[in-house]
Motif scaffolding. Structure first.
Motif, short mmCIF file in Angstrom:
data_model
loop_
_atom_site.label_atom_id
_atom_site.label_comp_id
_atom_site.label_asym_id
_atom_site.label_seq_id
_atom_site.Cartn_x
_atom_site.Cartn_y
_atom_site.Cartn_z
N THR A 45 0.82 -1.21 0.00
CA THR A 45 0.00 0.00 0.00
C THR A 45 0.85 1.26 0.00
OG1 THR A 45 -0.18 0.14 2.41
CG2 THR A 45 -1.84 -1.18 1.27
N LEU A 46 2.10 1.15 0.41
CA LEU A 46 2.98 2.32 0.47
C LEU A 46 3.45 2.75 -0.90
CD1 LEU A 46 5.11 1.23 3.55
CD2 LEU A 46 3.10 2.72 3.52
N ARG A 47 3.42 1.84 -1.86
CA ARG A 47 3.87 2.15 -3.21
C ARG A 47 2.86 2.98 -3.99
NH1 ARG A 47 4.95 -3.49 -3.36
NH2 ARG A 47 6.99 -3.87 -2.47
N GLY A 48 1.61 2.98 -3.50
CA GLY A 48 0.57 3.71 -4.22
C GLY A 48 0.15 2.95 -5.46
N ASN A 49 -0.67 3.60 -6.30
CA ASN A 49 -1.13 3.01 -7.56
C ASN A 49 -1.73 1.62 -7.35
OD1 ASN A 49 -1.66 3.04 -10.27
ND2 ASN A 49 0.36 2.30 -10.88
N ASN A 51 -4.33 -1.27 -7.62
CA ASN A 51 -5.32 -1.68 -8.61
C ASN A 51 -6.49 -2.35 -7.89
OD1 ASN A 51 -6.54 -2.18 -11.05
ND2 ASN A 51 -5.39 -4.05 -11.42
N ALA A 52 -7.23 -1.53 -7.13
CA ALA A 52 -8.35 -2.06 -6.34
C ALA A 52 -9.37 -0.96 -6.11
CB ALA A 52 -7.85 -2.60 -5.01
N ASP A 53 -10.62 -1.38 -5.93
CA ASP A 53 -11.68 -0.43 -5.60
C ASP A 53 -11.77 -0.23 -4.10
OD1 ASP A 53 -12.75 0.07 -8.28
OD2 ASP A 53 -13.22 -2.07 -8.23
N PHE A 54 -11.43 -1.27 -3.34
CA PHE A 54 -11.36 -1.15 -1.89
C PHE A 54 -10.47 -2.24 -1.32
CE2 PHE A 54 -15.07 -3.85 -2.56
CZ PHE A 54 -15.05 -4.78 -1.53
N ILE A 55 -10.09 -2.05 -0.06
CA ILE A 55 -9.18 -2.96 0.63
C ILE A 55 -9.90 -3.59 1.81
CG2 ILE A 55 -7.11 -3.05 2.10
CD1 ILE A 55 -5.98 -0.73 0.39
N VAL A 56 -9.65 -4.86 2.05
CA VAL A 56 -10.03 -5.52 3.30
C VAL A 56 -8.71 -5.86 3.98
CG1 VAL A 56 -11.18 -7.48 4.38
CG2 VAL A 56 -12.18 -6.44 2.32
N ALA A 57 -8.50 -5.29 5.17
CA ALA A 57 -7.19 -5.42 5.82
C ALA A 57 -7.30 -6.03 7.20
CB ALA A 57 -6.53 -4.05 5.91
N THR A 58 -6.39 -6.95 7.51
CA THR A 58 -6.32 -7.52 8.86
C THR A 58 -5.25 -6.83 9.68
OG1 THR A 58 -4.77 -9.24 8.17
CG2 THR A 58 -7.13 -9.78 8.08
N THR A 59 -4.66 -5.80 9.13
CA THR A 59 -3.62 -5.03 9.80
C THR A 59 -3.86 -3.56 9.52
OG1 THR A 59 -1.23 -4.85 10.12
CG2 THR A 59 -1.99 -5.16 7.86
N SER A 64 -3.17 7.21 3.84
CA SER A 64 -2.84 7.80 2.55
C SER A 64 -3.22 6.92 1.35
CB SER A 64 -1.34 8.09 2.49
OG SER A 64 -0.60 6.88 2.65
N VAL A 65 -3.78 5.73 1.57
CA VAL A 65 -4.05 4.84 0.44
C VAL A 65 -5.08 5.41 -0.53
CG1 VAL A 65 -3.36 2.72 1.60
CG2 VAL A 65 -5.75 3.41 1.65
N GLY A 66 -6.00 6.21 -0.06
CA GLY A 66 -6.91 6.90 -0.96
C GLY A 66 -8.11 6.09 -1.45
N ILE A 67 -8.28 4.87 -1.00
CA ILE A 67 -9.46 4.08 -1.33
C ILE A 67 -10.04 3.52 -0.04
CG2 ILE A 67 -8.73 3.48 -3.70
CD1 ILE A 67 -7.88 0.74 -2.68
N PRO A 68 -11.33 3.15 -0.05
CA PRO A 68 -11.93 2.65 1.20
C PRO A 68 -11.20 1.42 1.76
CG PRO A 68 -13.62 3.07 -0.46
CD PRO A 68 -12.29 3.20 -1.15
N VAL A 69 -11.09 1.38 3.08
CA VAL A 69 -10.47 0.26 3.77
C VAL A 69 -11.49 -0.32 4.76
CG1 VAL A 69 -8.62 -0.50 5.31
CG2 VAL A 69 -8.16 1.26 3.59
N ILE A 70 -11.74 -1.61 4.65
CA ILE A 70 -12.63 -2.32 5.56
C ILE A 70 -11.77 -3.15 6.50
CG2 ILE A 70 -14.43 -4.10 5.72
CD1 ILE A 70 -15.40 -3.14 2.94
N ALA A 71 -12.04 -3.03 7.79
CA ALA A 71 -11.28 -3.80 8.79
C ALA A 71 -11.64 -5.28 8.67
CB ALA A 71 -11.57 -3.28 10.18
N GLY A 72 -10.66 -6.12 8.40
CA GLY A 72 -10.90 -7.54 8.18
C GLY A 72 -10.61 -8.43 9.36
N LEU A 73 -10.27 -7.86 10.51
CA LEU A 73 -9.96 -8.66 11.69
C LEU A 73 -11.09 -9.62 12.07
CD1 LEU A 73 -7.50 -9.07 13.40
CD2 LEU A 73 -8.39 -7.39 15.01
N PRO A 74 -12.37 -9.25 11.90
CA PRO A 74 -13.44 -10.20 12.23
C PRO A 74 -13.37 -11.52 11.46
CG PRO A 74 -14.35 -8.00 12.14
CD PRO A 74 -12.92 -7.91 11.63
N PHE A 75 -12.70 -11.55 10.33
CA PHE A 75 -12.52 -12.82 9.61
C PHE A 75 -11.69 -13.79 10.44
CE2 PHE A 75 -13.57 -10.22 5.86
CZ PHE A 75 -14.54 -11.04 5.31
#
Length: 93
Positions: A45-49, A51-59, A64-75
């Motif tokens: 995510t630090l590199r930018g650019n 290729n996604a509409d949104f992120i699901v993240a467990t961390t 600065s990513v600029g796209i929606p981030v959904i917290a994925g820890l519940p998975f």
């Protein structure tokens, strides 16, 4: 509903994200949602650019990513999973 590109992020881009990708794939298939799901590590995510509409993240993901981030820890915990699935489904609207 439009197709969405989902990026699943964990610390190293290996084990945790693989589990989450599988669960999201199953969810999207069960709802008839058209998604391209890829996985990566938080450093990607630090590199930018992204290729996604949104992120699901467990961390933690930088703001600065600029796209929606959904917290994925519940998975991983199983707690609050319905809310996460609802957030993912909302991205397809």
């Amino acid at each position: 509903m439009a197709s969405q590109r989902i990026l699943v992020i964990c610390g190293t881009g290996v084990a945790t994200s693989t589990v989450v990708v599988t669960k999201i794939r199953e969810f999207c298939a069960s709802k008839g949602l058209d998604a391209t799901i890829t996985q990566g590590k938080v450093a990607d995510t630090l590199r930018g650019n992204l290729n996604a509409d949104f992120i699901v993240a467990t961390t933690q993901v930088p703001d600065s990513v600029g796209i929606p981030v959904i917290a994925g820890l519940p998975f991983l915990t199983g707690m609050g999973l319905d809310k996460v699935y609802a957030e993912i489904e909302k991205q397809f609207e």
